[in-house]
Each structure stands twice: as structure tokens, then as C-alpha cells.
Design a protein around this motif. Sequence first.
Motif, mmCIF file in Angstrom:
data_model
loop_
_atom_site.group_PDB
_atom_site.id
_atom_site.type_symbol
_atom_site.label_atom_id
_atom_site.label_comp_id
_atom_site.label_asym_id
_atom_site.label_seq_id
_atom_site.Cartn_x
_atom_site.Cartn_y
_atom_site.Cartn_z
ATOM 1 N N GLY A 226 0.801 -1.218 0.000
ATOM 2 C CA GLY A 226 0.000 0.000 0.000
ATOM 3 C C GLY A 226 0.835 1.269 0.000
ATOM 4 O O GLY A 226 0.373 2.312 0.472
ATOM 5 N N LEU A 227 2.055 1.177 -0.516
ATOM 6 C CA LEU A 227 2.890 2.375 -0.602
ATOM 7 C C LEU A 227 2.418 3.221 -1.772
ATOM 8 O O LEU A 227 2.141 2.713 -2.854
ATOM 9 N N VAL A 228 2.313 4.504 -1.565
ATOM 10 C CA VAL A 228 1.795 5.412 -2.579
ATOM 11 C C VAL A 228 2.697 5.420 -3.807
ATOM 12 O O VAL A 228 2.222 5.416 -4.935
ATOM 13 N N LYS A 229 4.007 5.411 -3.581
ATOM 14 C CA LYS A 229 4.950 5.470 -4.684
ATOM 15 C C LYS A 229 5.958 4.334 -4.579
ATOM 16 O O LYS A 229 6.449 4.024 -3.490
ATOM 17 N N TYR A 230 6.272 3.740 -5.727
ATOM 18 C CA TYR A 230 7.312 2.710 -5.774
ATOM 19 C C TYR A 230 8.648 3.302 -5.337
ATOM 20 O O TYR A 230 9.469 2.636 -4.712
ATOM 21 N N GLY A 231 8.857 4.585 -5.624
ATOM 22 C CA GLY A 231 10.096 5.261 -5.241
ATOM 23 C C GLY A 231 10.348 5.237 -3.746
ATOM 24 O O GLY A 231 11.500 5.238 -3.300
ATOM 25 N N ASN A 232 9.282 5.217 -2.950
ATOM 26 C CA ASN A 232 9.451 5.136 -1.488
ATOM 27 C C ASN A 232 10.137 3.833 -1.104
ATOM 28 O O ASN A 232 11.035 3.821 -0.262
ATOM 29 N N LEU A 233 9.709 2.726 -1.715
ATOM 30 C CA LEU A 233 10.327 1.432 -1.441
ATOM 31 C C LEU A 233 11.770 1.418 -1.949
ATOM 32 O O LEU A 233 12.662 0.924 -1.271
ATOM 33 N N THR A 234 11.988 1.979 -3.115
ATOM 34 C CA THR A 234 13.338 2.040 -3.675
ATOM 35 C C THR A 234 14.289 2.774 -2.740
ATOM 36 O O THR A 234 15.410 2.318 -2.497
ATOM 37 N N ARG A 235 13.851 3.900 -2.193
ATOM 38 C CA ARG A 235 14.695 4.664 -1.266
ATOM 39 C C ARG A 235 14.993 3.856 0.004
ATOM 40 O O ARG A 235 16.104 3.913 0.531
ATOM 41 N N ILE A 236 14.009 3.111 0.481
ATOM 42 C CA ILE A 236 14.223 2.268 1.667
ATOM 43 C C ILE A 236 15.223 1.163 1.342
ATOM 44 O O ILE A 236 16.186 0.947 2.074
ATOM 45 N N GLU A 237 14.998 0.461 0.233
ATOM 46 C CA GLU A 237 15.886 -0.650 -0.133
ATOM 47 C C GLU A 237 17.301 -0.181 -0.460
ATOM 48 O O GLU A 237 18.257 -0.931 -0.262
ATOM 49 N N ASN A 238 17.440 1.037 -0.950
ATOM 50 C CA ASN A 238 18.767 1.579 -1.265
ATOM 51 C C ASN A 238 19.400 2.293 -0.080
ATOM 52 O O ASN A 238 20.430 2.952 -0.228
ATOM 53 N N CYS A 239 18.775 2.184 1.082
ATOM 54 C CA CYS A 239 19.275 2.770 2.334
ATOM 55 C C CYS A 239 19.380 4.289 2.271
ATOM 56 O O CYS A 239 20.203 4.899 2.940
ATOM 57 N N GLU A 240 18.529 4.902 1.466
ATOM 58 C CA GLU A 240 18.490 6.357 1.385
ATOM 59 C C GLU A 240 17.528 6.933 2.418
ATOM 60 O O GLU A 240 17.590 8.122 2.717
ATOM 61 N N SER A 241 16.617 6.095 2.916
ATOM 62 C CA SER A 241 15.725 6.504 4.002
ATOM 63 C C SER A 241 15.340 5.267 4.795
ATOM 64 O O SER A 241 15.409 4.148 4.294
ATOM 65 N N ASP A 242 14.956 5.487 6.031
ATOM 66 C CA ASP A 242 14.513 4.391 6.895
ATOM 67 C C ASP A 242 12.996 4.430 6.992
ATOM 68 O O ASP A 242 12.405 5.504 7.110
ATOM 69 N N PRO A 243 12.359 3.258 6.970
ATOM 70 C CA PRO A 243 10.906 3.249 7.097
ATOM 71 C C PRO A 243 10.489 3.523 8.538
ATOM 72 O O PRO A 243 11.202 3.149 9.474
ATOM 73 N N ASN A 244 9.348 4.206 8.698
ATOM 74 C CA ASN A 244 8.814 4.317 10.056
ATOM 75 C C ASN A 244 8.197 2.968 10.412
ATOM 76 O O ASN A 244 8.087 2.074 9.566
ATOM 77 N N MET A 245 7.826 2.789 11.649
ATOM 78 C CA MET A 245 7.341 1.476 12.107
ATOM 79 C C MET A 245 6.087 1.037 11.355
ATOM 80 O O MET A 245 5.959 -0.131 11.007
#
Length: 94
Positions: A26-45
Amino acid sequence: MSVGRALRSIRVMMNMTGEELAKRAGLVKYGNLTRIENCESDPNMATLERICKALKVTPYLVMFLAANEKDLDWTTKLPQDLSVELVKLMRKNV
């Protein structure tokens, strides 16, 4: 290993594309997951829980896989296929 890399490893082991995981989580943008997987951002809980639910694993497994080996002072080496076996075990219990 980081949380993002752990999530990517689990996703790849499950033969799931990033786009598919983002949609299932249910992520709004695929880019959000990409940033998490590339360690550019951390997901909130909440996001981590949604991604884990889509992967059918628990956040505990992700955090275990993300821990540095030196943080796991109870063992000196982990078998290479341990993460695969843990994913299989967690999938059975979810």
C-alpha cells in the motif's frame, strides 16, 4: 546489513518485484520502497509493518537480518543459508 537491504533480500528470495511489493504494502509510490531498499531513508514502524505483512514475515526477522554480525555476539559466523531458512520458517508462522 541494513533494514533496507534485509527487506530487499527477503523480497528477492520470494521472487517478488519491487513494484509488486510496493503495491501489496500500500505504498503510494514505488520510489518510497526504492529509497528504503537503497538505504536512502529508513521506514517508520507503520511502513515497516506494512512491508513485512506484504512479505509475510515479521519485523523481528527483518531486524535480525539487519543486525551487524558483530552485534550478534552469541555467534561468530552465521551459515549463508540461515536467512533463507529463517524466511521459510517465518512464512509458515505468519
